[in-house]
Design an enzyme around this catalytic site. Structure first.
Site, PDB file in Angstrom:
ATOM      1  N   ASP A  73       0.844  -1.200   0.000  1.00  0.00           N
ATOM      2  CA  ASP A  73       0.000   0.000   0.000  1.00  0.00           C
ATOM      3  C   ASP A  73       0.874   1.244   0.000  1.00  0.00           C
ATOM      4  O   ASP A  73       2.087   1.154   0.213  1.00  0.00           O
ATOM      5  CB  ASP A  73      -0.971  -0.008   1.200  1.00  0.00           C
ATOM      6  N   ASP A 121      -8.402  -1.945  13.756  1.00  0.00           N
ATOM      7  CA  ASP A 121      -9.769  -2.095  13.237  1.00  0.00           C
ATOM      8  C   ASP A 121      -9.911  -3.303  12.306  1.00  0.00           C
ATOM      9  O   ASP A 121     -10.930  -3.463  11.642  1.00  0.00           O
ATOM     10  CB  ASP A 121     -10.193  -0.808  12.498  1.00  0.00           C
ATOM     11  N   HIS A 144      -8.016  -3.980   9.634  1.00  0.00           N
ATOM     12  CA  HIS A 144      -7.641  -3.797   8.224  1.00  0.00           C
ATOM     13  C   HIS A 144      -6.396  -4.609   7.872  1.00  0.00           C
ATOM     14  O   HIS A 144      -5.556  -4.889   8.727  1.00  0.00           O
ATOM     15  CB  HIS A 144      -7.469  -2.308   7.858  1.00  0.00           C
ATOM     16  N   GLU A 156      -9.871  -0.889   4.773  1.00  0.00           N
ATOM     17  CA  GLU A 156     -10.544  -0.572   6.025  1.00  0.00           C
ATOM     18  C   GLU A 156     -11.843  -1.384   6.142  1.00  0.00           C
ATOM     19  O   GLU A 156     -12.291  -1.989   5.157  1.00  0.00           O
ATOM     20  CB  GLU A 156     -10.841   0.938   6.059  1.00  0.00           C
TER      21      GLU A 156
HETATM   22  P1  PGA Z   1       1.491  -1.594  12.895  1.00  0.00           P
HETATM   23  O1  PGA Z   1       0.463  -1.377  11.708  1.00  0.00           O
HETATM   24  O2  PGA Z   1       2.308  -2.765  12.528  1.00  0.00           O
HETATM   25  O3  PGA Z   1       2.313  -0.347  12.942  1.00  0.00           O
HETATM   26  O4  PGA Z   1       0.675  -1.813  14.131  1.00  0.00           O
HETATM   27  C1  PGA Z   1      -0.238  -2.477  11.206  1.00  0.00           C
HETATM   28  C2  PGA Z   1      -1.251  -2.040  10.174  1.00  0.00           C
HETATM   29  O5  PGA Z   1      -1.832  -0.950  10.291  1.00  0.00           O
HETATM   30  O6  PGA Z   1      -1.502  -2.829   9.232  1.00  0.00           O
END
Ligand code: PGA
Length: 261
Positions: free
Chosen positions: A67, A136, A138, A143
């Site tokens: 992404d 959340d 995702h 999302e």
């Molecule tokens: P993080 O992010 O590893 O910094 O917790 C994970 C994500 O948002 O996919």
């Protein structure tokens, strides 16, 4: 899906780095899908240590991006292209020529998304896709309520994700872009092996919904249940809300040694 409960983040990083090393020994030009965020860093550290020790050769490996923020120039230090250059390409000694990613600064974002899906297909598809998970649920930047069949496209970030990511922008949410390009859930599901790492108590609810909840767009990571080879690696804290934790421990301990993750 296979769930592996490890004592801590470093152990998760080592387990996944070894799976990547084994893949590269079988297929030196494997296309590795990588993720940003804090969670995958122990994986990159463990894989870098293996490269430096001569235990694996990354000279022919290829890297694909999951992404990207929309609107940040590629050279911005927090564009995911820059982050991956610092955290993955440089430590592993992989050149930018072997890097595939969408153009987050493109004028025609929709065309850039379609071009990226086509590029992944031309490259033969992703062999192993690393994933983190948002609080959340995702994956990538898909999302909640993203279509489970979605392709690479532009998405709007939730307020929660922008709050979570503000730490990379001097704690200033105003600097976090609202829009992103993300591989779709349908795109992600085309990778041959999906490996999701989640660590820390803050991920426990999302992990429980992913592994033990219904397949539902409200928890995009639950789409991993549809994949024939998905591995979810969690530390004890992220596993703390799993009802079937003992069964997952039992199956992993009793797994034939040759099977790997
Ligand atoms: P993080 O992010 O590893 O910094 O917790 C994970 C994500 O948002 O996919």
């Amino acid at each position: 899906m296979e769930v592996v409960i490890v004592p801590d983040a470093a152990a998760g990083g080592e387990l996944i780095a070894e799976a990547m090393a084994q893949l590269l020994r079988r297929k030196p030009d494997a296309l590795l899908g990588v993720a940003t965020g804090s969670t995958p860093l122990p994986i990159y550290q463990a894989l870098t240590a293996k490269v430096r020790a001569g235990a694996v050769d990354t000279s022919r490996a290829r890297i694909a991006q999951l992404d990207e923020y929309v609107g940040l120039p590629a050279e911005h230090p927090e564009s995911y292209r820059s982050v991956l250059r610092r955290e993955v390409l440089e430590p592993l000694g992989i050149g930018i020529d072997a890097f595939l990613g969408p153009d987050g600064a493109a004028e025609d974002v929709r065309a850039a998304c379609q071009a990226y899906d086509a590029e992944l297909a031309r490259a033969g598809g992703v062999d192993l896709q690393l994933l983190g998970i948002g609080t959340d649920g995702h994956i990538g930047f898909n999302e909640p309520c993203s279509s489970l069949a979605s392709r690479t496209r532009i998405k709007t970030l939730t307020e929660q994700t922008r709050v979570d990511n503000a730490r990379f922008f001097d704690g200033d949410i105003a600097q976090v872009p609202h829009h992103v390009i993300t591989q779709g859930i349908g795109t992600i599901l085309e990778a041959r092996h999906l490996v999701l790492l989640a660590t820390g108590e803050g991920k426990a609810d999302a992990v429980a919904a992913t592994v033990e909840g219904p397949v539902a767009a409200v928890c995009p990571a639950s789409a991993l249940q549809l994949h024939p080879h998905a591995t979810v690696v969690v530390d004890e804290a992220a596993a703390s809300k799993l009802k079937h934790a003992d069964y997952f421990r039992y199956t992993f301990v009793n797994k034939p040694e040759w099977q790997g993750i």
